[in-house]
Scaffold this active site. Structure first.
Site, mmCIF file in Angstrom:
data_model
loop_
_atom_site.group_PDB
_atom_site.id
_atom_site.type_symbol
_atom_site.label_atom_id
_atom_site.label_comp_id
_atom_site.label_asym_id
_atom_site.label_seq_id
_atom_site.Cartn_x
_atom_site.Cartn_y
_atom_site.Cartn_z
ATOM 1 N N ASP A 50 6.298 -6.611 2.089
ATOM 2 C CA ASP A 50 7.047 -6.530 3.494
ATOM 3 C C ASP A 50 7.835 -5.340 3.449
ATOM 4 O O ASP A 50 8.474 -5.154 4.737
ATOM 5 C CB ASP A 50 7.752 -7.871 3.799
ATOM 6 N N GLU B 293 -4.456 7.310 9.398
ATOM 7 C CA GLU B 293 -4.523 7.729 10.542
ATOM 8 C C GLU B 293 -4.883 6.621 11.818
ATOM 9 O O GLU B 293 -4.917 5.670 11.839
ATOM 10 C CB GLU B 293 -5.971 8.535 10.491
ATOM 11 N N CYS C 234 2.640 23.322 11.937
ATOM 12 C CA CYS C 234 2.542 24.684 13.027
ATOM 13 C C CYS C 234 3.497 24.282 14.126
ATOM 14 O O CYS C 234 3.411 25.379 14.913
ATOM 15 C CB CYS C 234 0.978 24.834 13.425
#
Length: 517
Positions: free
Chosen positions: A412, A341, A449
């Site tokens: 990496d 997040e 949505c």
């Protein structure tokens, strides 16, 4: 808001990650608010009614920008477009689910304008910054409308000055009303009706040391005295203050203060108790979100490793962990749930939610703060993520050709589901093995949505020939609008090519009975 998610399938080898991504919401408007104490009839997803009876019947329709149509709330026109779209892609059984059609909104951000004697509390008129006052919104839960009416009375009684955008003056800029139905002291059947409202007042000052802080305290006390647990109504959960002096359109500032009531805010969705701070993103339609989560859980195989992108406080990833599907089994590599997040504020809510997970959860669970430039865009999936998903086969070939000992190459590799350790990351339980964190996803579940952005992303994924669309469901998150929430399940194209080697008859049977294998 669009969400986007991916799971994996089980193999007699290390489990591949299931990636969950939440593509950012495409310009969904918050519904307005006001006080009607009663609701029209509630429609359950199993209820069949004539279309004309599913009418909004709201006195604010057309003046308010929150709803775009007033008839056939149970099946907006866009559902027919979605059904046709998925049929052209070979998904003939697209379905659409509705639950409540009125009183469904449990979260609303509303502008406060006008004057202290005649406050306007509502949404901007379409295409303007003129606030439309909406005292009887049919989308809001009745207790949100009641809380807005109580706020209106407090503004007038205490001479609180609403914000003036042109001058930058005034005291109260916005209010957020968030409803919680989490109340274990009453039967489950009565919890929605008796939901309580967390009121967050956005105050036009830098902090609590401002000259008008006493007026903010007086307003909070008015709300608590007339709507708190010692009042006759008892529908106010808590009162918070947010301090904001910016001249842009961002609603919340960075500084929050808890004023009255409970500091913790909980909701039960997807089988877990979810903690949400006032600054956290929360679904406006918690009932519909719960239906979606339970549908989603059916598509996640046991032993799956999940990466939940655009995760917020981790509602989707943690609800999957609670199903015991994301678990460690003898002989398997350790499976995990990783929530990624961009908003740091979600970290605390994630940690509180994890503390209440059932004791039987047996997964490595982590939350990672990611750079916004790497993960999140305004609409749909960002370009780097789409590019990685389109070219997933080449990434797999590179991984197989690399020596197992070359840890640095794996670390990496620029893949969204391979996460570097950040100072804001949270690890719960044992850390996943290198093999687990470096494996590639076999299943992608995209929850969105934003219909237009979803269609574009869907066609991009399918055009790469690396993914195939297996299943799609629609959900009525915003009755009264032409918006649908879509849950789409994509499988790796390689799995599809393996089926082509089998006879046509068997291929058809496997496609129906074993959608994730």
């Amino acid at each position: 808001m669009p969400l986007f998610l991916l799971p994996n399938r089980l193999l007699p080898l290390p489990s591949s990650p299931l990636i969950t991504c939440h593509a950012s919401p495409a310009a969904l408007r918050s519904s307005p608010s006001s006080p009607p104490p009663t609701l029209p009839i509630l429609l359950d997803s199993t209820t069949s009614v004539p279309s004309l009876s599913c009418a909004l019947q709201c006195p604010h329709f057309q003046s308010c920008s929150g709803c775009s149509h007033e008839l056939n709330l149970h099946r907006p026109i866009i559902v027919d477009e979605a059904d046709h779209f998925f049929k052209t892609l070979g998904v003939s059984d697209f379905d659409f689910e509705s639950c409540r059609l009125w009183g469904w909104r449990s979260r609303a951000k509303l502008a406060v304008r006008g004057s202290s004697m005649k406050p306007l509390i509502g949404l901007y008129e379409e295409g303007t910054h003129n606030v439309v006052d909406i005292p009887h919104c049919k989308a809001h839960h009745p207790n949100i409308n009641a809380a807005v009416e109580l706020l209106r009375q407090g503004i007038t009684k205490l001479n609180i000055e609403p914000f003036d955008e042109d001058e930058g003056t005034g005291e109260l800029r916005y209010v957020q009303m968030a409803l919680t139905t989490y109340n274990t002291s009453i039967p489950a059947s009565g919890r929605y009706k008796n939901g309580k409202v967390q009121v967050s007042l956005v105050w036009n000052s830098r902090n609590e040391n401002s000259h008008n802080f006493e007026k903010l305290n007086a307003l909070a006390n008015f709300l608590w005295r007339n709507g708190g647990p010692r009042s006759d109504l008892r529908f106010i959960h808590s009162v918070w203050a947010n301090f904001q002096t910016s001249t842009n359109n961002i609603i919340f500032g960075n500084r929050w203060r808890h004023l009255l009531g409970e500091s913790g805010f909980w909701e039960h969705v997807g089988g877990i108790d979810m903690s949400l701070a006032p600054s956290s993103f929360g679904q406006a339609n918690t009932r519909a979100f719960d239906i979606l989560l339970r549908k989603l859980q059916k598509y996640v195989p046991y032993g799956a490793s999940v990466t939940d992108l655009y995760a917020g406080a981790g509602a989707i990833g943690l609800s999957l962990a609670a199903t015991r599907k994301c678990r460690r089994d003898p002989g398997w590599f350790k499976t995990s749930v990783k929530c990624v997040e961009v908003n740091k504020e979600s970290k605390l809510s994630f940690e509180k939610t994890v503390e209440r997970l059932p004791n039987h959860v047996d997964s490595s669970i982590s939350w990672h703060h990611a750079d916004a430039s790497d993960i999140l865009l305004e609409k749909g999936l960002d370009a780097s993520l789409l590019d990685a998903l389109r070219n997933i086969s080449s990434l797999e070939r590179k991984a197989k050709s690399s020596p197992e000992s070359s840890d640095s190459k794996v670390k990496d590799e620029k893949r969204p589901w391979v996460l570097r350790s950040l100072k804001d990351s949270v690890q719960i339980g044992s850390k996943p093995t290198l093999e687990d964190s470096g494996s590639l996803p076999q299943t992608l579940i995209y929850i969105s949505c934003g219909w237009e952005s979803f269609k574009e992303d869907c066609m991009t994924l399918l055009s790469s020939k690396k993914w195939r669309l297996q299943k799609a469901h629609g959900f009525n998150f915003f009755p009264g609008t032409q918006s649908i929430e879509v849950l789409a399940v994509f499988k790796r194209g390689q799995a599809a090519s393996l089926k082509k080697k089998k006879s046509g008859k068997k291929k058809k049977r496997l496609g129906r009975k074993h959608p994730l294998i």
